[in-house]
Design a protein around this motif. Sequence first.
Motif, PDB file in Angstrom:
ATOM      1  N   ALA A  28       0.835  -1.211   0.000  1.00  0.00           N
ATOM      2  CA  ALA A  28       0.000   0.000   0.000  1.00  0.00           C
ATOM      3  C   ALA A  28       0.860   1.248   0.000  1.00  0.00           C
ATOM      4  O   ALA A  28       0.462   2.287  -0.528  1.00  0.00           O
ATOM      5  N   GLU A  29       2.023   1.165   0.639  1.00  0.00           N
ATOM      6  CA  GLU A  29       2.859   2.360   0.742  1.00  0.00           C
ATOM      7  C   GLU A  29       4.306   1.974   1.018  1.00  0.00           C
ATOM      8  O   GLU A  29       4.578   1.019   1.745  1.00  0.00           O
ATOM      9  N   VAL A  30       5.202   2.722   0.400  1.00  0.00           N
ATOM     10  CA  VAL A  30       6.614   2.662   0.771  1.00  0.00           C
ATOM     11  C   VAL A  30       6.943   4.051   1.290  1.00  0.00           C
ATOM     12  O   VAL A  30       6.752   5.037   0.584  1.00  0.00           O
ATOM     13  N   ARG A  31       7.368   4.151   2.533  1.00  0.00           N
ATOM     14  CA  ARG A  31       7.645   5.476   3.117  1.00  0.00           C
ATOM     15  C   ARG A  31       9.037   5.487   3.735  1.00  0.00           C
ATOM     16  O   ARG A  31       9.558   4.449   4.158  1.00  0.00           O
ATOM     17  N   GLN A  32       9.599   6.681   3.786  1.00  0.00           N
ATOM     18  CA  GLN A  32      10.964   6.784   4.275  1.00  0.00           C
ATOM     19  C   GLN A  32      11.208   8.114   4.959  1.00  0.00           C
ATOM     20  O   GLN A  32      10.750   9.165   4.499  1.00  0.00           O
ATOM     21  N   THR A  33      11.909   8.075   6.062  1.00  0.00           N
ATOM     22  CA  THR A  33      12.466   9.277   6.682  1.00  0.00           C
ATOM     23  C   THR A  33      13.909   8.932   7.019  1.00  0.00           C
ATOM     24  O   THR A  33      14.165   8.117   7.911  1.00  0.00           O
ATOM     25  N   GLY A  34      14.832   9.474   6.269  1.00  0.00           N
ATOM     26  CA  GLY A  34      16.248   9.219   6.505  1.00  0.00           C
ATOM     27  C   GLY A  34      16.586   7.742   6.462  1.00  0.00           C
ATOM     28  O   GLY A  34      16.299   7.047   5.478  1.00  0.00           O
ATOM     29  N   MET A  35      17.161   7.239   7.539  1.00  0.00           N
ATOM     30  CA  MET A  35      17.627   5.852   7.602  1.00  0.00           C
ATOM     31  C   MET A  35      16.556   4.896   8.130  1.00  0.00           C
ATOM     32  O   MET A  35      16.874   3.844   8.682  1.00  0.00           O
ATOM     33  N   ILE A  36      15.292   5.281   7.981  1.00  0.00           N
ATOM     34  CA  ILE A  36      14.176   4.384   8.292  1.00  0.00           C
ATOM     35  C   ILE A  36      13.335   4.260   7.030  1.00  0.00           C
ATOM     36  O   ILE A  36      12.869   5.269   6.486  1.00  0.00           O
ATOM     37  N   LEU A  37      13.164   3.029   6.545  1.00  0.00           N
ATOM     38  CA  LEU A  37      12.316   2.820   5.379  1.00  0.00           C
ATOM     39  C   LEU A  37      11.320   1.714   5.714  1.00  0.00           C
ATOM     40  O   LEU A  37      11.708   0.673   6.243  1.00  0.00           O
ATOM     41  N   ALA A  38      10.032   1.964   5.432  1.00  0.00           N
ATOM     42  CA  ALA A  38       8.997   1.002   5.801  1.00  0.00           C
ATOM     43  C   ALA A  38       8.099   0.685   4.619  1.00  0.00           C
ATOM     44  O   ALA A  38       7.827   1.546   3.776  1.00  0.00           O
ATOM     45  N   ILE A  39       7.662  -0.564   4.574  1.00  0.00           N
ATOM     46  CA  ILE A  39       6.768  -1.032   3.509  1.00  0.00           C
ATOM     47  C   ILE A  39       5.496  -1.554   4.163  1.00  0.00           C
ATOM     48  O   ILE A  39       5.547  -2.452   5.001  1.00  0.00           O
ATOM     49  N   GLU A  40       4.364  -0.947   3.798  1.00  0.00           N
ATOM     50  CA  GLU A  40       3.079  -1.313   4.403  1.00  0.00           C
ATOM     51  C   GLU A  40       2.402  -2.344   3.511  1.00  0.00           C
ATOM     52  O   GLU A  40       2.050  -2.059   2.370  1.00  0.00           O
ATOM     53  N   LEU A  41       2.202  -3.557   4.037  1.00  0.00           N
ATOM     54  CA  LEU A  41       1.584  -4.626   3.263  1.00  0.00           C
ATOM     55  C   LEU A  41       0.108  -4.757   3.607  1.00  0.00           C
ATOM     56  O   LEU A  41      -0.268  -4.689   4.778  1.00  0.00           O
ATOM     57  N   VAL A  42      -0.703  -4.891   2.589  1.00  0.00           N
ATOM     58  CA  VAL A  42      -2.155  -4.981   2.788  1.00  0.00           C
ATOM     59  C   VAL A  42      -2.720  -6.125   1.956  1.00  0.00           C
ATOM     60  O   VAL A  42      -2.095  -6.603   1.011  1.00  0.00           O
ATOM     61  N   LYS A  43      -3.954  -6.504   2.311  1.00  0.00           N
ATOM     62  CA  LYS A  43      -4.636  -7.556   1.563  1.00  0.00           C
ATOM     63  C   LYS A  43      -5.181  -6.969   0.259  1.00  0.00           C
ATOM     64  O   LYS A  43      -5.145  -7.603  -0.785  1.00  0.00           O
ATOM     65  N   ASN A  44      -5.679  -5.738   0.378  1.00  0.00           N
ATOM     66  CA  ASN A  44      -6.290  -5.087  -0.773  1.00  0.00           C
ATOM     67  C   ASN A  44      -5.690  -3.695  -0.963  1.00  0.00           C
ATOM     68  O   ASN A  44      -5.861  -2.808  -0.144  1.00  0.00           O
TER      69      ASN A  44
END
Length: 447
Positions: free
Chosen positions: A368-384
């Motif tokens: 659903a989203e790939v977001r980043q602030t500096g040395m933190i990167l997160a990937i939000e996984l969803v069903k839909n």
Amino acid sequence: MNNAILSERDTRVLWHPCTQMHDHENFPIIPIKSGQGVWLEDFDGNRYLDGISSWWVNLFGHSNPIINAALKQQVDALEHVIFAGFTHEAAVELAEKLVAVTPAGLSRCFYADNGSAAVEVALKMSFHYWQNQGQTQKTKFVTLQNSYHGETLGALAVGDVALYKKTYAPLLMDVITAPSPDCYFRESGETWEDYSTRQFAHFEEMLAENANEICAVIVEPLVQCAGGMRMYDAIYLKLLRVACDKFNVHLIADEIAVGFGRTGTLFACEQAEISPDFLCLSKGLTGGYLPLSAVLTTDDIYTAFYDDYSKLTAFLHSHSYTGNALACRAALATLSIFETQNVIQKNHILSAKMAVLSQRFLTHPNVAEVRQTGMILAIELVKNKITREPYPWQERRGLQIHRYALSKGVLLRPLGNVIYFMPPYVIAIDELTLMFDVAWQAITRVY
Ligand SMILES: *Cc1c(COP(=O)(O)O)cnc(C)c1O
């Protein structure tokens, strides 16, 4: 010694944090024999790339030669001394350095020994400040939705992650919970800045109504880490600072996870050009070596406690290991690396590389989203992907990602359906590539 023997002995006597111990009936715990740079090695010779900096504490690698050397010297001189009535060189020098590098106006350093304890200190100091000022009606704290500030009862009370908090609710003080600026919920086409500004309007309304009974607002600047690496715009902190001043309420910045270069500046507050009334630091403070925390505060706060003993206005809070000499020395060595090795600049190169390596995840049907602030990167996984309906937590897909990645030599520890990367700053480009490749394989297998 091997993995099997040690993990078997472990499960007979140990109780691990944040763990349903029953899980280890099927997946043995992993005994680590040594660490070097970003790599951990177990007793069977398997290696794991530490993609989460060992719970966000490690900055410059395991067994860092500079920190090792500093500790070896310190241990032969002084390991620890009572910190009431006594002091030592490492504690003084560290406080001087912290006052110098933190945002302007923070001129006093109070030590404690872990992040939660630092939050307790900041809460108690704020409350006590108002008591000393005769404002005894100020007894409440404000927190943001989805925030996390630690697990002791006071820290838990000002947090808002149900998984950790709900069970203990009857034990916790009442707090005011304001809507989160978390930009995951922005409308499509809306910028982070617009969304965070919009969310702030709710906050200001609440503050205007309740300021008279509020001691302080506590926030995780820029990234709500334990709440799933949710991110927001620095404008929110700017507005918060103005409102706190206007309504006579303290601002507590909990930079326990985001401090020390994690967000692209030495401290996240710098991006909003603000100074909090209290700044809580821990985790990376010692480079991931030893438990230590610090609460930085202002002259104004300090002076409100400073008086003749008989007035009984002193801050009597203490921990046995306050100002531990080894921990202070590790922290000084860590700060010396920032001073001499152009870390923030190098991190900009690393985070730009992380942005590039994460691009392909955007195409995945469950991202659903790939977001980043500096040395933190997160990937939000969803069903839909359209409705953003998450996978049910019972499926524990994050755990499957964790196990798959481990089997490929990478330590990732998703928060529910959020896979994130928070590597030590000494990671090499090919190691970054490996980390993202393994995450990609893991996602395509598990989702
Ligand atoms: C980890 C963390 C804490 C608690 O620190 P501990 O040392 O685990 O008690 C508090 N606040 C934030 C933002 C954290 O990430």
